[in-house]
Design a protein around this motif. Sequence first.
Motif, PDB file in Angstrom:
ATOM      1  N   TRP A  32       0.681  -1.455   0.115  1.00  0.00           N
ATOM      2  CA  TRP A  32       0.064  -0.053  -0.019  1.00  0.00           C
ATOM      3  C   TRP A  32       0.847   1.318  -0.026  1.00  0.00           C
ATOM      4  O   TRP A  32       0.509   2.290   0.055  1.00  0.00           O
ATOM      5  CB  TRP A  32      -0.998   0.124   1.184  1.00  0.00           C
ATOM      6  N   SER A 315      -8.544   1.934  13.514  1.00  0.00           N
ATOM      7  CA  SER A 315      -7.942   1.407  12.210  1.00  0.00           C
ATOM      8  C   SER A 315      -6.895   0.379  12.582  1.00  0.00           C
ATOM      9  O   SER A 315      -6.190   0.725  13.521  1.00  0.00           O
ATOM     10  CB  SER A 315      -7.380   2.286  11.563  1.00  0.00           C
ATOM     11  N   LYS A 316      -6.801  -0.712  12.011  1.00  0.00           N
ATOM     12  CA  LYS A 316      -5.657  -1.630  12.112  1.00  0.00           C
ATOM     13  C   LYS A 316      -4.505  -1.301  11.048  1.00  0.00           C
ATOM     14  O   LYS A 316      -3.548  -1.989  10.955  1.00  0.00           O
ATOM     15  CB  LYS A 316      -6.369  -3.166  11.830  1.00  0.00           C
ATOM     16  N   ASN A 317      -4.642  -0.191  10.448  1.00  0.00           N
ATOM     17  CA  ASN A 317      -3.417   0.197   9.669  1.00  0.00           C
ATOM     18  C   ASN A 317      -2.838   1.491  10.046  1.00  0.00           C
ATOM     19  O   ASN A 317      -3.463   2.167  11.223  1.00  0.00           O
ATOM     20  CB  ASN A 317      -3.882   0.694   8.123  1.00  0.00           C
ATOM     21  N   SER A 318      -1.752   1.718   9.992  1.00  0.00           N
ATOM     22  CA  SER A 318      -1.016   3.243  10.412  1.00  0.00           C
ATOM     23  C   SER A 318      -1.914   4.207   9.737  1.00  0.00           C
ATOM     24  O   SER A 318      -2.522   4.259   8.802  1.00  0.00           O
ATOM     25  CB  SER A 318       0.261   3.371   9.948  1.00  0.00           C
ATOM     26  N   GLY A 351      -6.328   1.038   2.525  1.00  0.00           N
ATOM     27  CA  GLY A 351      -5.561   0.186   3.773  1.00  0.00           C
ATOM     28  C   GLY A 351      -4.704  -1.075   3.280  1.00  0.00           C
ATOM     29  O   GLY A 351      -4.548  -1.077   2.048  1.00  0.00           O
ATOM     30  N   SER A 352      -4.086  -1.498   4.126  1.00  0.00           N
ATOM     31  CA  SER A 352      -3.315  -2.817   3.776  1.00  0.00           C
ATOM     32  C   SER A 352      -3.777  -4.045   4.712  1.00  0.00           C
ATOM     33  O   SER A 352      -4.000  -5.149   4.096  1.00  0.00           O
ATOM     34  CB  SER A 352      -1.800  -2.579   4.118  1.00  0.00           C
ATOM     35  N   HIS A 353      -4.268  -3.697   5.829  1.00  0.00           N
ATOM     36  CA  HIS A 353      -4.632  -4.701   6.696  1.00  0.00           C
ATOM     37  C   HIS A 353      -5.865  -5.485   6.377  1.00  0.00           C
ATOM     38  O   HIS A 353      -6.791  -4.747   5.870  1.00  0.00           O
ATOM     39  CB  HIS A 353      -4.778  -4.404   8.084  1.00  0.00           C
ATOM     40  N   ARG A 357      -9.003  -2.898   4.560  1.00  0.00           N
ATOM     41  CA  ARG A 357      -8.104  -2.859   3.324  1.00  0.00           C
ATOM     42  C   ARG A 357      -8.882  -1.929   2.152  1.00  0.00           C
ATOM     43  O   ARG A 357      -7.955  -0.989   1.642  1.00  0.00           O
ATOM     44  CB  ARG A 357      -8.074  -4.455   2.664  1.00  0.00           C
TER      45      ARG A 357
END
Length: 405
Positions: A32, A315-318, A351-353, A357
């Motif tokens: 990402w 969020s589970k992303n930064s 996102g990435s997670h 996402r």
Amino acid sequence: DSLSNRGSFTLTKTTLAAGSTLTVAIGPNGGWGCDHSSLSLTIQPAVPVASLRDDFLAGSFAAGARADYNSPSGLGRWTFVVSNRHTPGAGTETILQYSTKANGVRAANAFVTPNSKNSFDLPGIGTKNGVLITPENHEGKADDKSLALHPGSHGDHRFLLVKFTAAAAVDVTGYVKELGNCGSIDAWIFAGTTQKSHKDSLSNRGSFTLTKTTLAAGSTLTVAIGPNGGWGCDHSSLSLTIQPAVPVASLRDDFLAGSFAAGARADYNSPSGLGRWTFVVSNRHTPGAGTETILQYSTKANGVRAANAFVTPNSKNSFDLPGIGTKNGVLITPENHEGKADDKSLALHPGSHGDHRFLLVKFTAAAAVDVTGYVKELGNCGSIDAWIFAGTTQKSHKDSLSNRG
């Protein structure tokens, strides 16, 4: 997939019924990093449109028919006249007539001047193939949104006036082009008898764009075309598009019009009254197929993610991503590396997670509407995937666009 390297993806116009939802889903293509992107969406009521060229092509004109006919759209009436003055109503005006025969270099199947004092029955306008004056390789050809035309030279039959009289309030847009490689024309735009704009000496295949003009019911827009000096090589073209004067919704403009407090949910009505925006994060790109959470407004920055945007709660992303927003077109800094959304778009980032996402941007229509727009990848190293849905039906999906196209 793989929209990358500042590539662009144009959405095919999609018509939504009242109560239906359009969804644009954005996800990373692999990693990402550098996936700073943007989205532009414009929503208009699904209404009839009139076009100078399309309405001409839809007609079935007999020899001698007067250039005074209704648009099939029901939006108004076309009238083409020749005059000794460029200002509508100020001179002696004669309605053109349809000719099924050519006259010298002037092609057949066009509206021309009866008893013209110029050669070739000019001024004239028409033909289906974009060529009123031959040969095409010297005189040029109208594009597929325009009609070819040519003014006159004699003082009594000098100016071609193309008029549209509105049956209801409409917006008119368009452009004039000089097609030859040696001619020069003058162009004027009037609403009633009020001049709205004027272009002198349009030459060398130049173009003149008409500022959007709103007409009240019963009002007439006139485009007047005349020669600038001599009339040689003055083969030109005109494009006019007429749409009802209706409200328009825009992803960016509706966001800018909002006054969002910290924590506000990304679920709000368009000021246009055309529908409602909802922004969600999901573990699936297909709307309704995954776990969806509505974004919330943040007035604070988080690392490289700018303030004043809708972001993912818990969020589970930064950086609280996915997110969308900001007024200046920059969601992820620095701008010189990550890029900036244009003035018709909102910046976004997926996102990435796995759980957080995909960013899904939804518009639910209050009445039948047409939706157009585009997605851009803004960074110089990222890569995203984009999907367009009407309801749960996938309408399009972008593969492999690159090099800031």
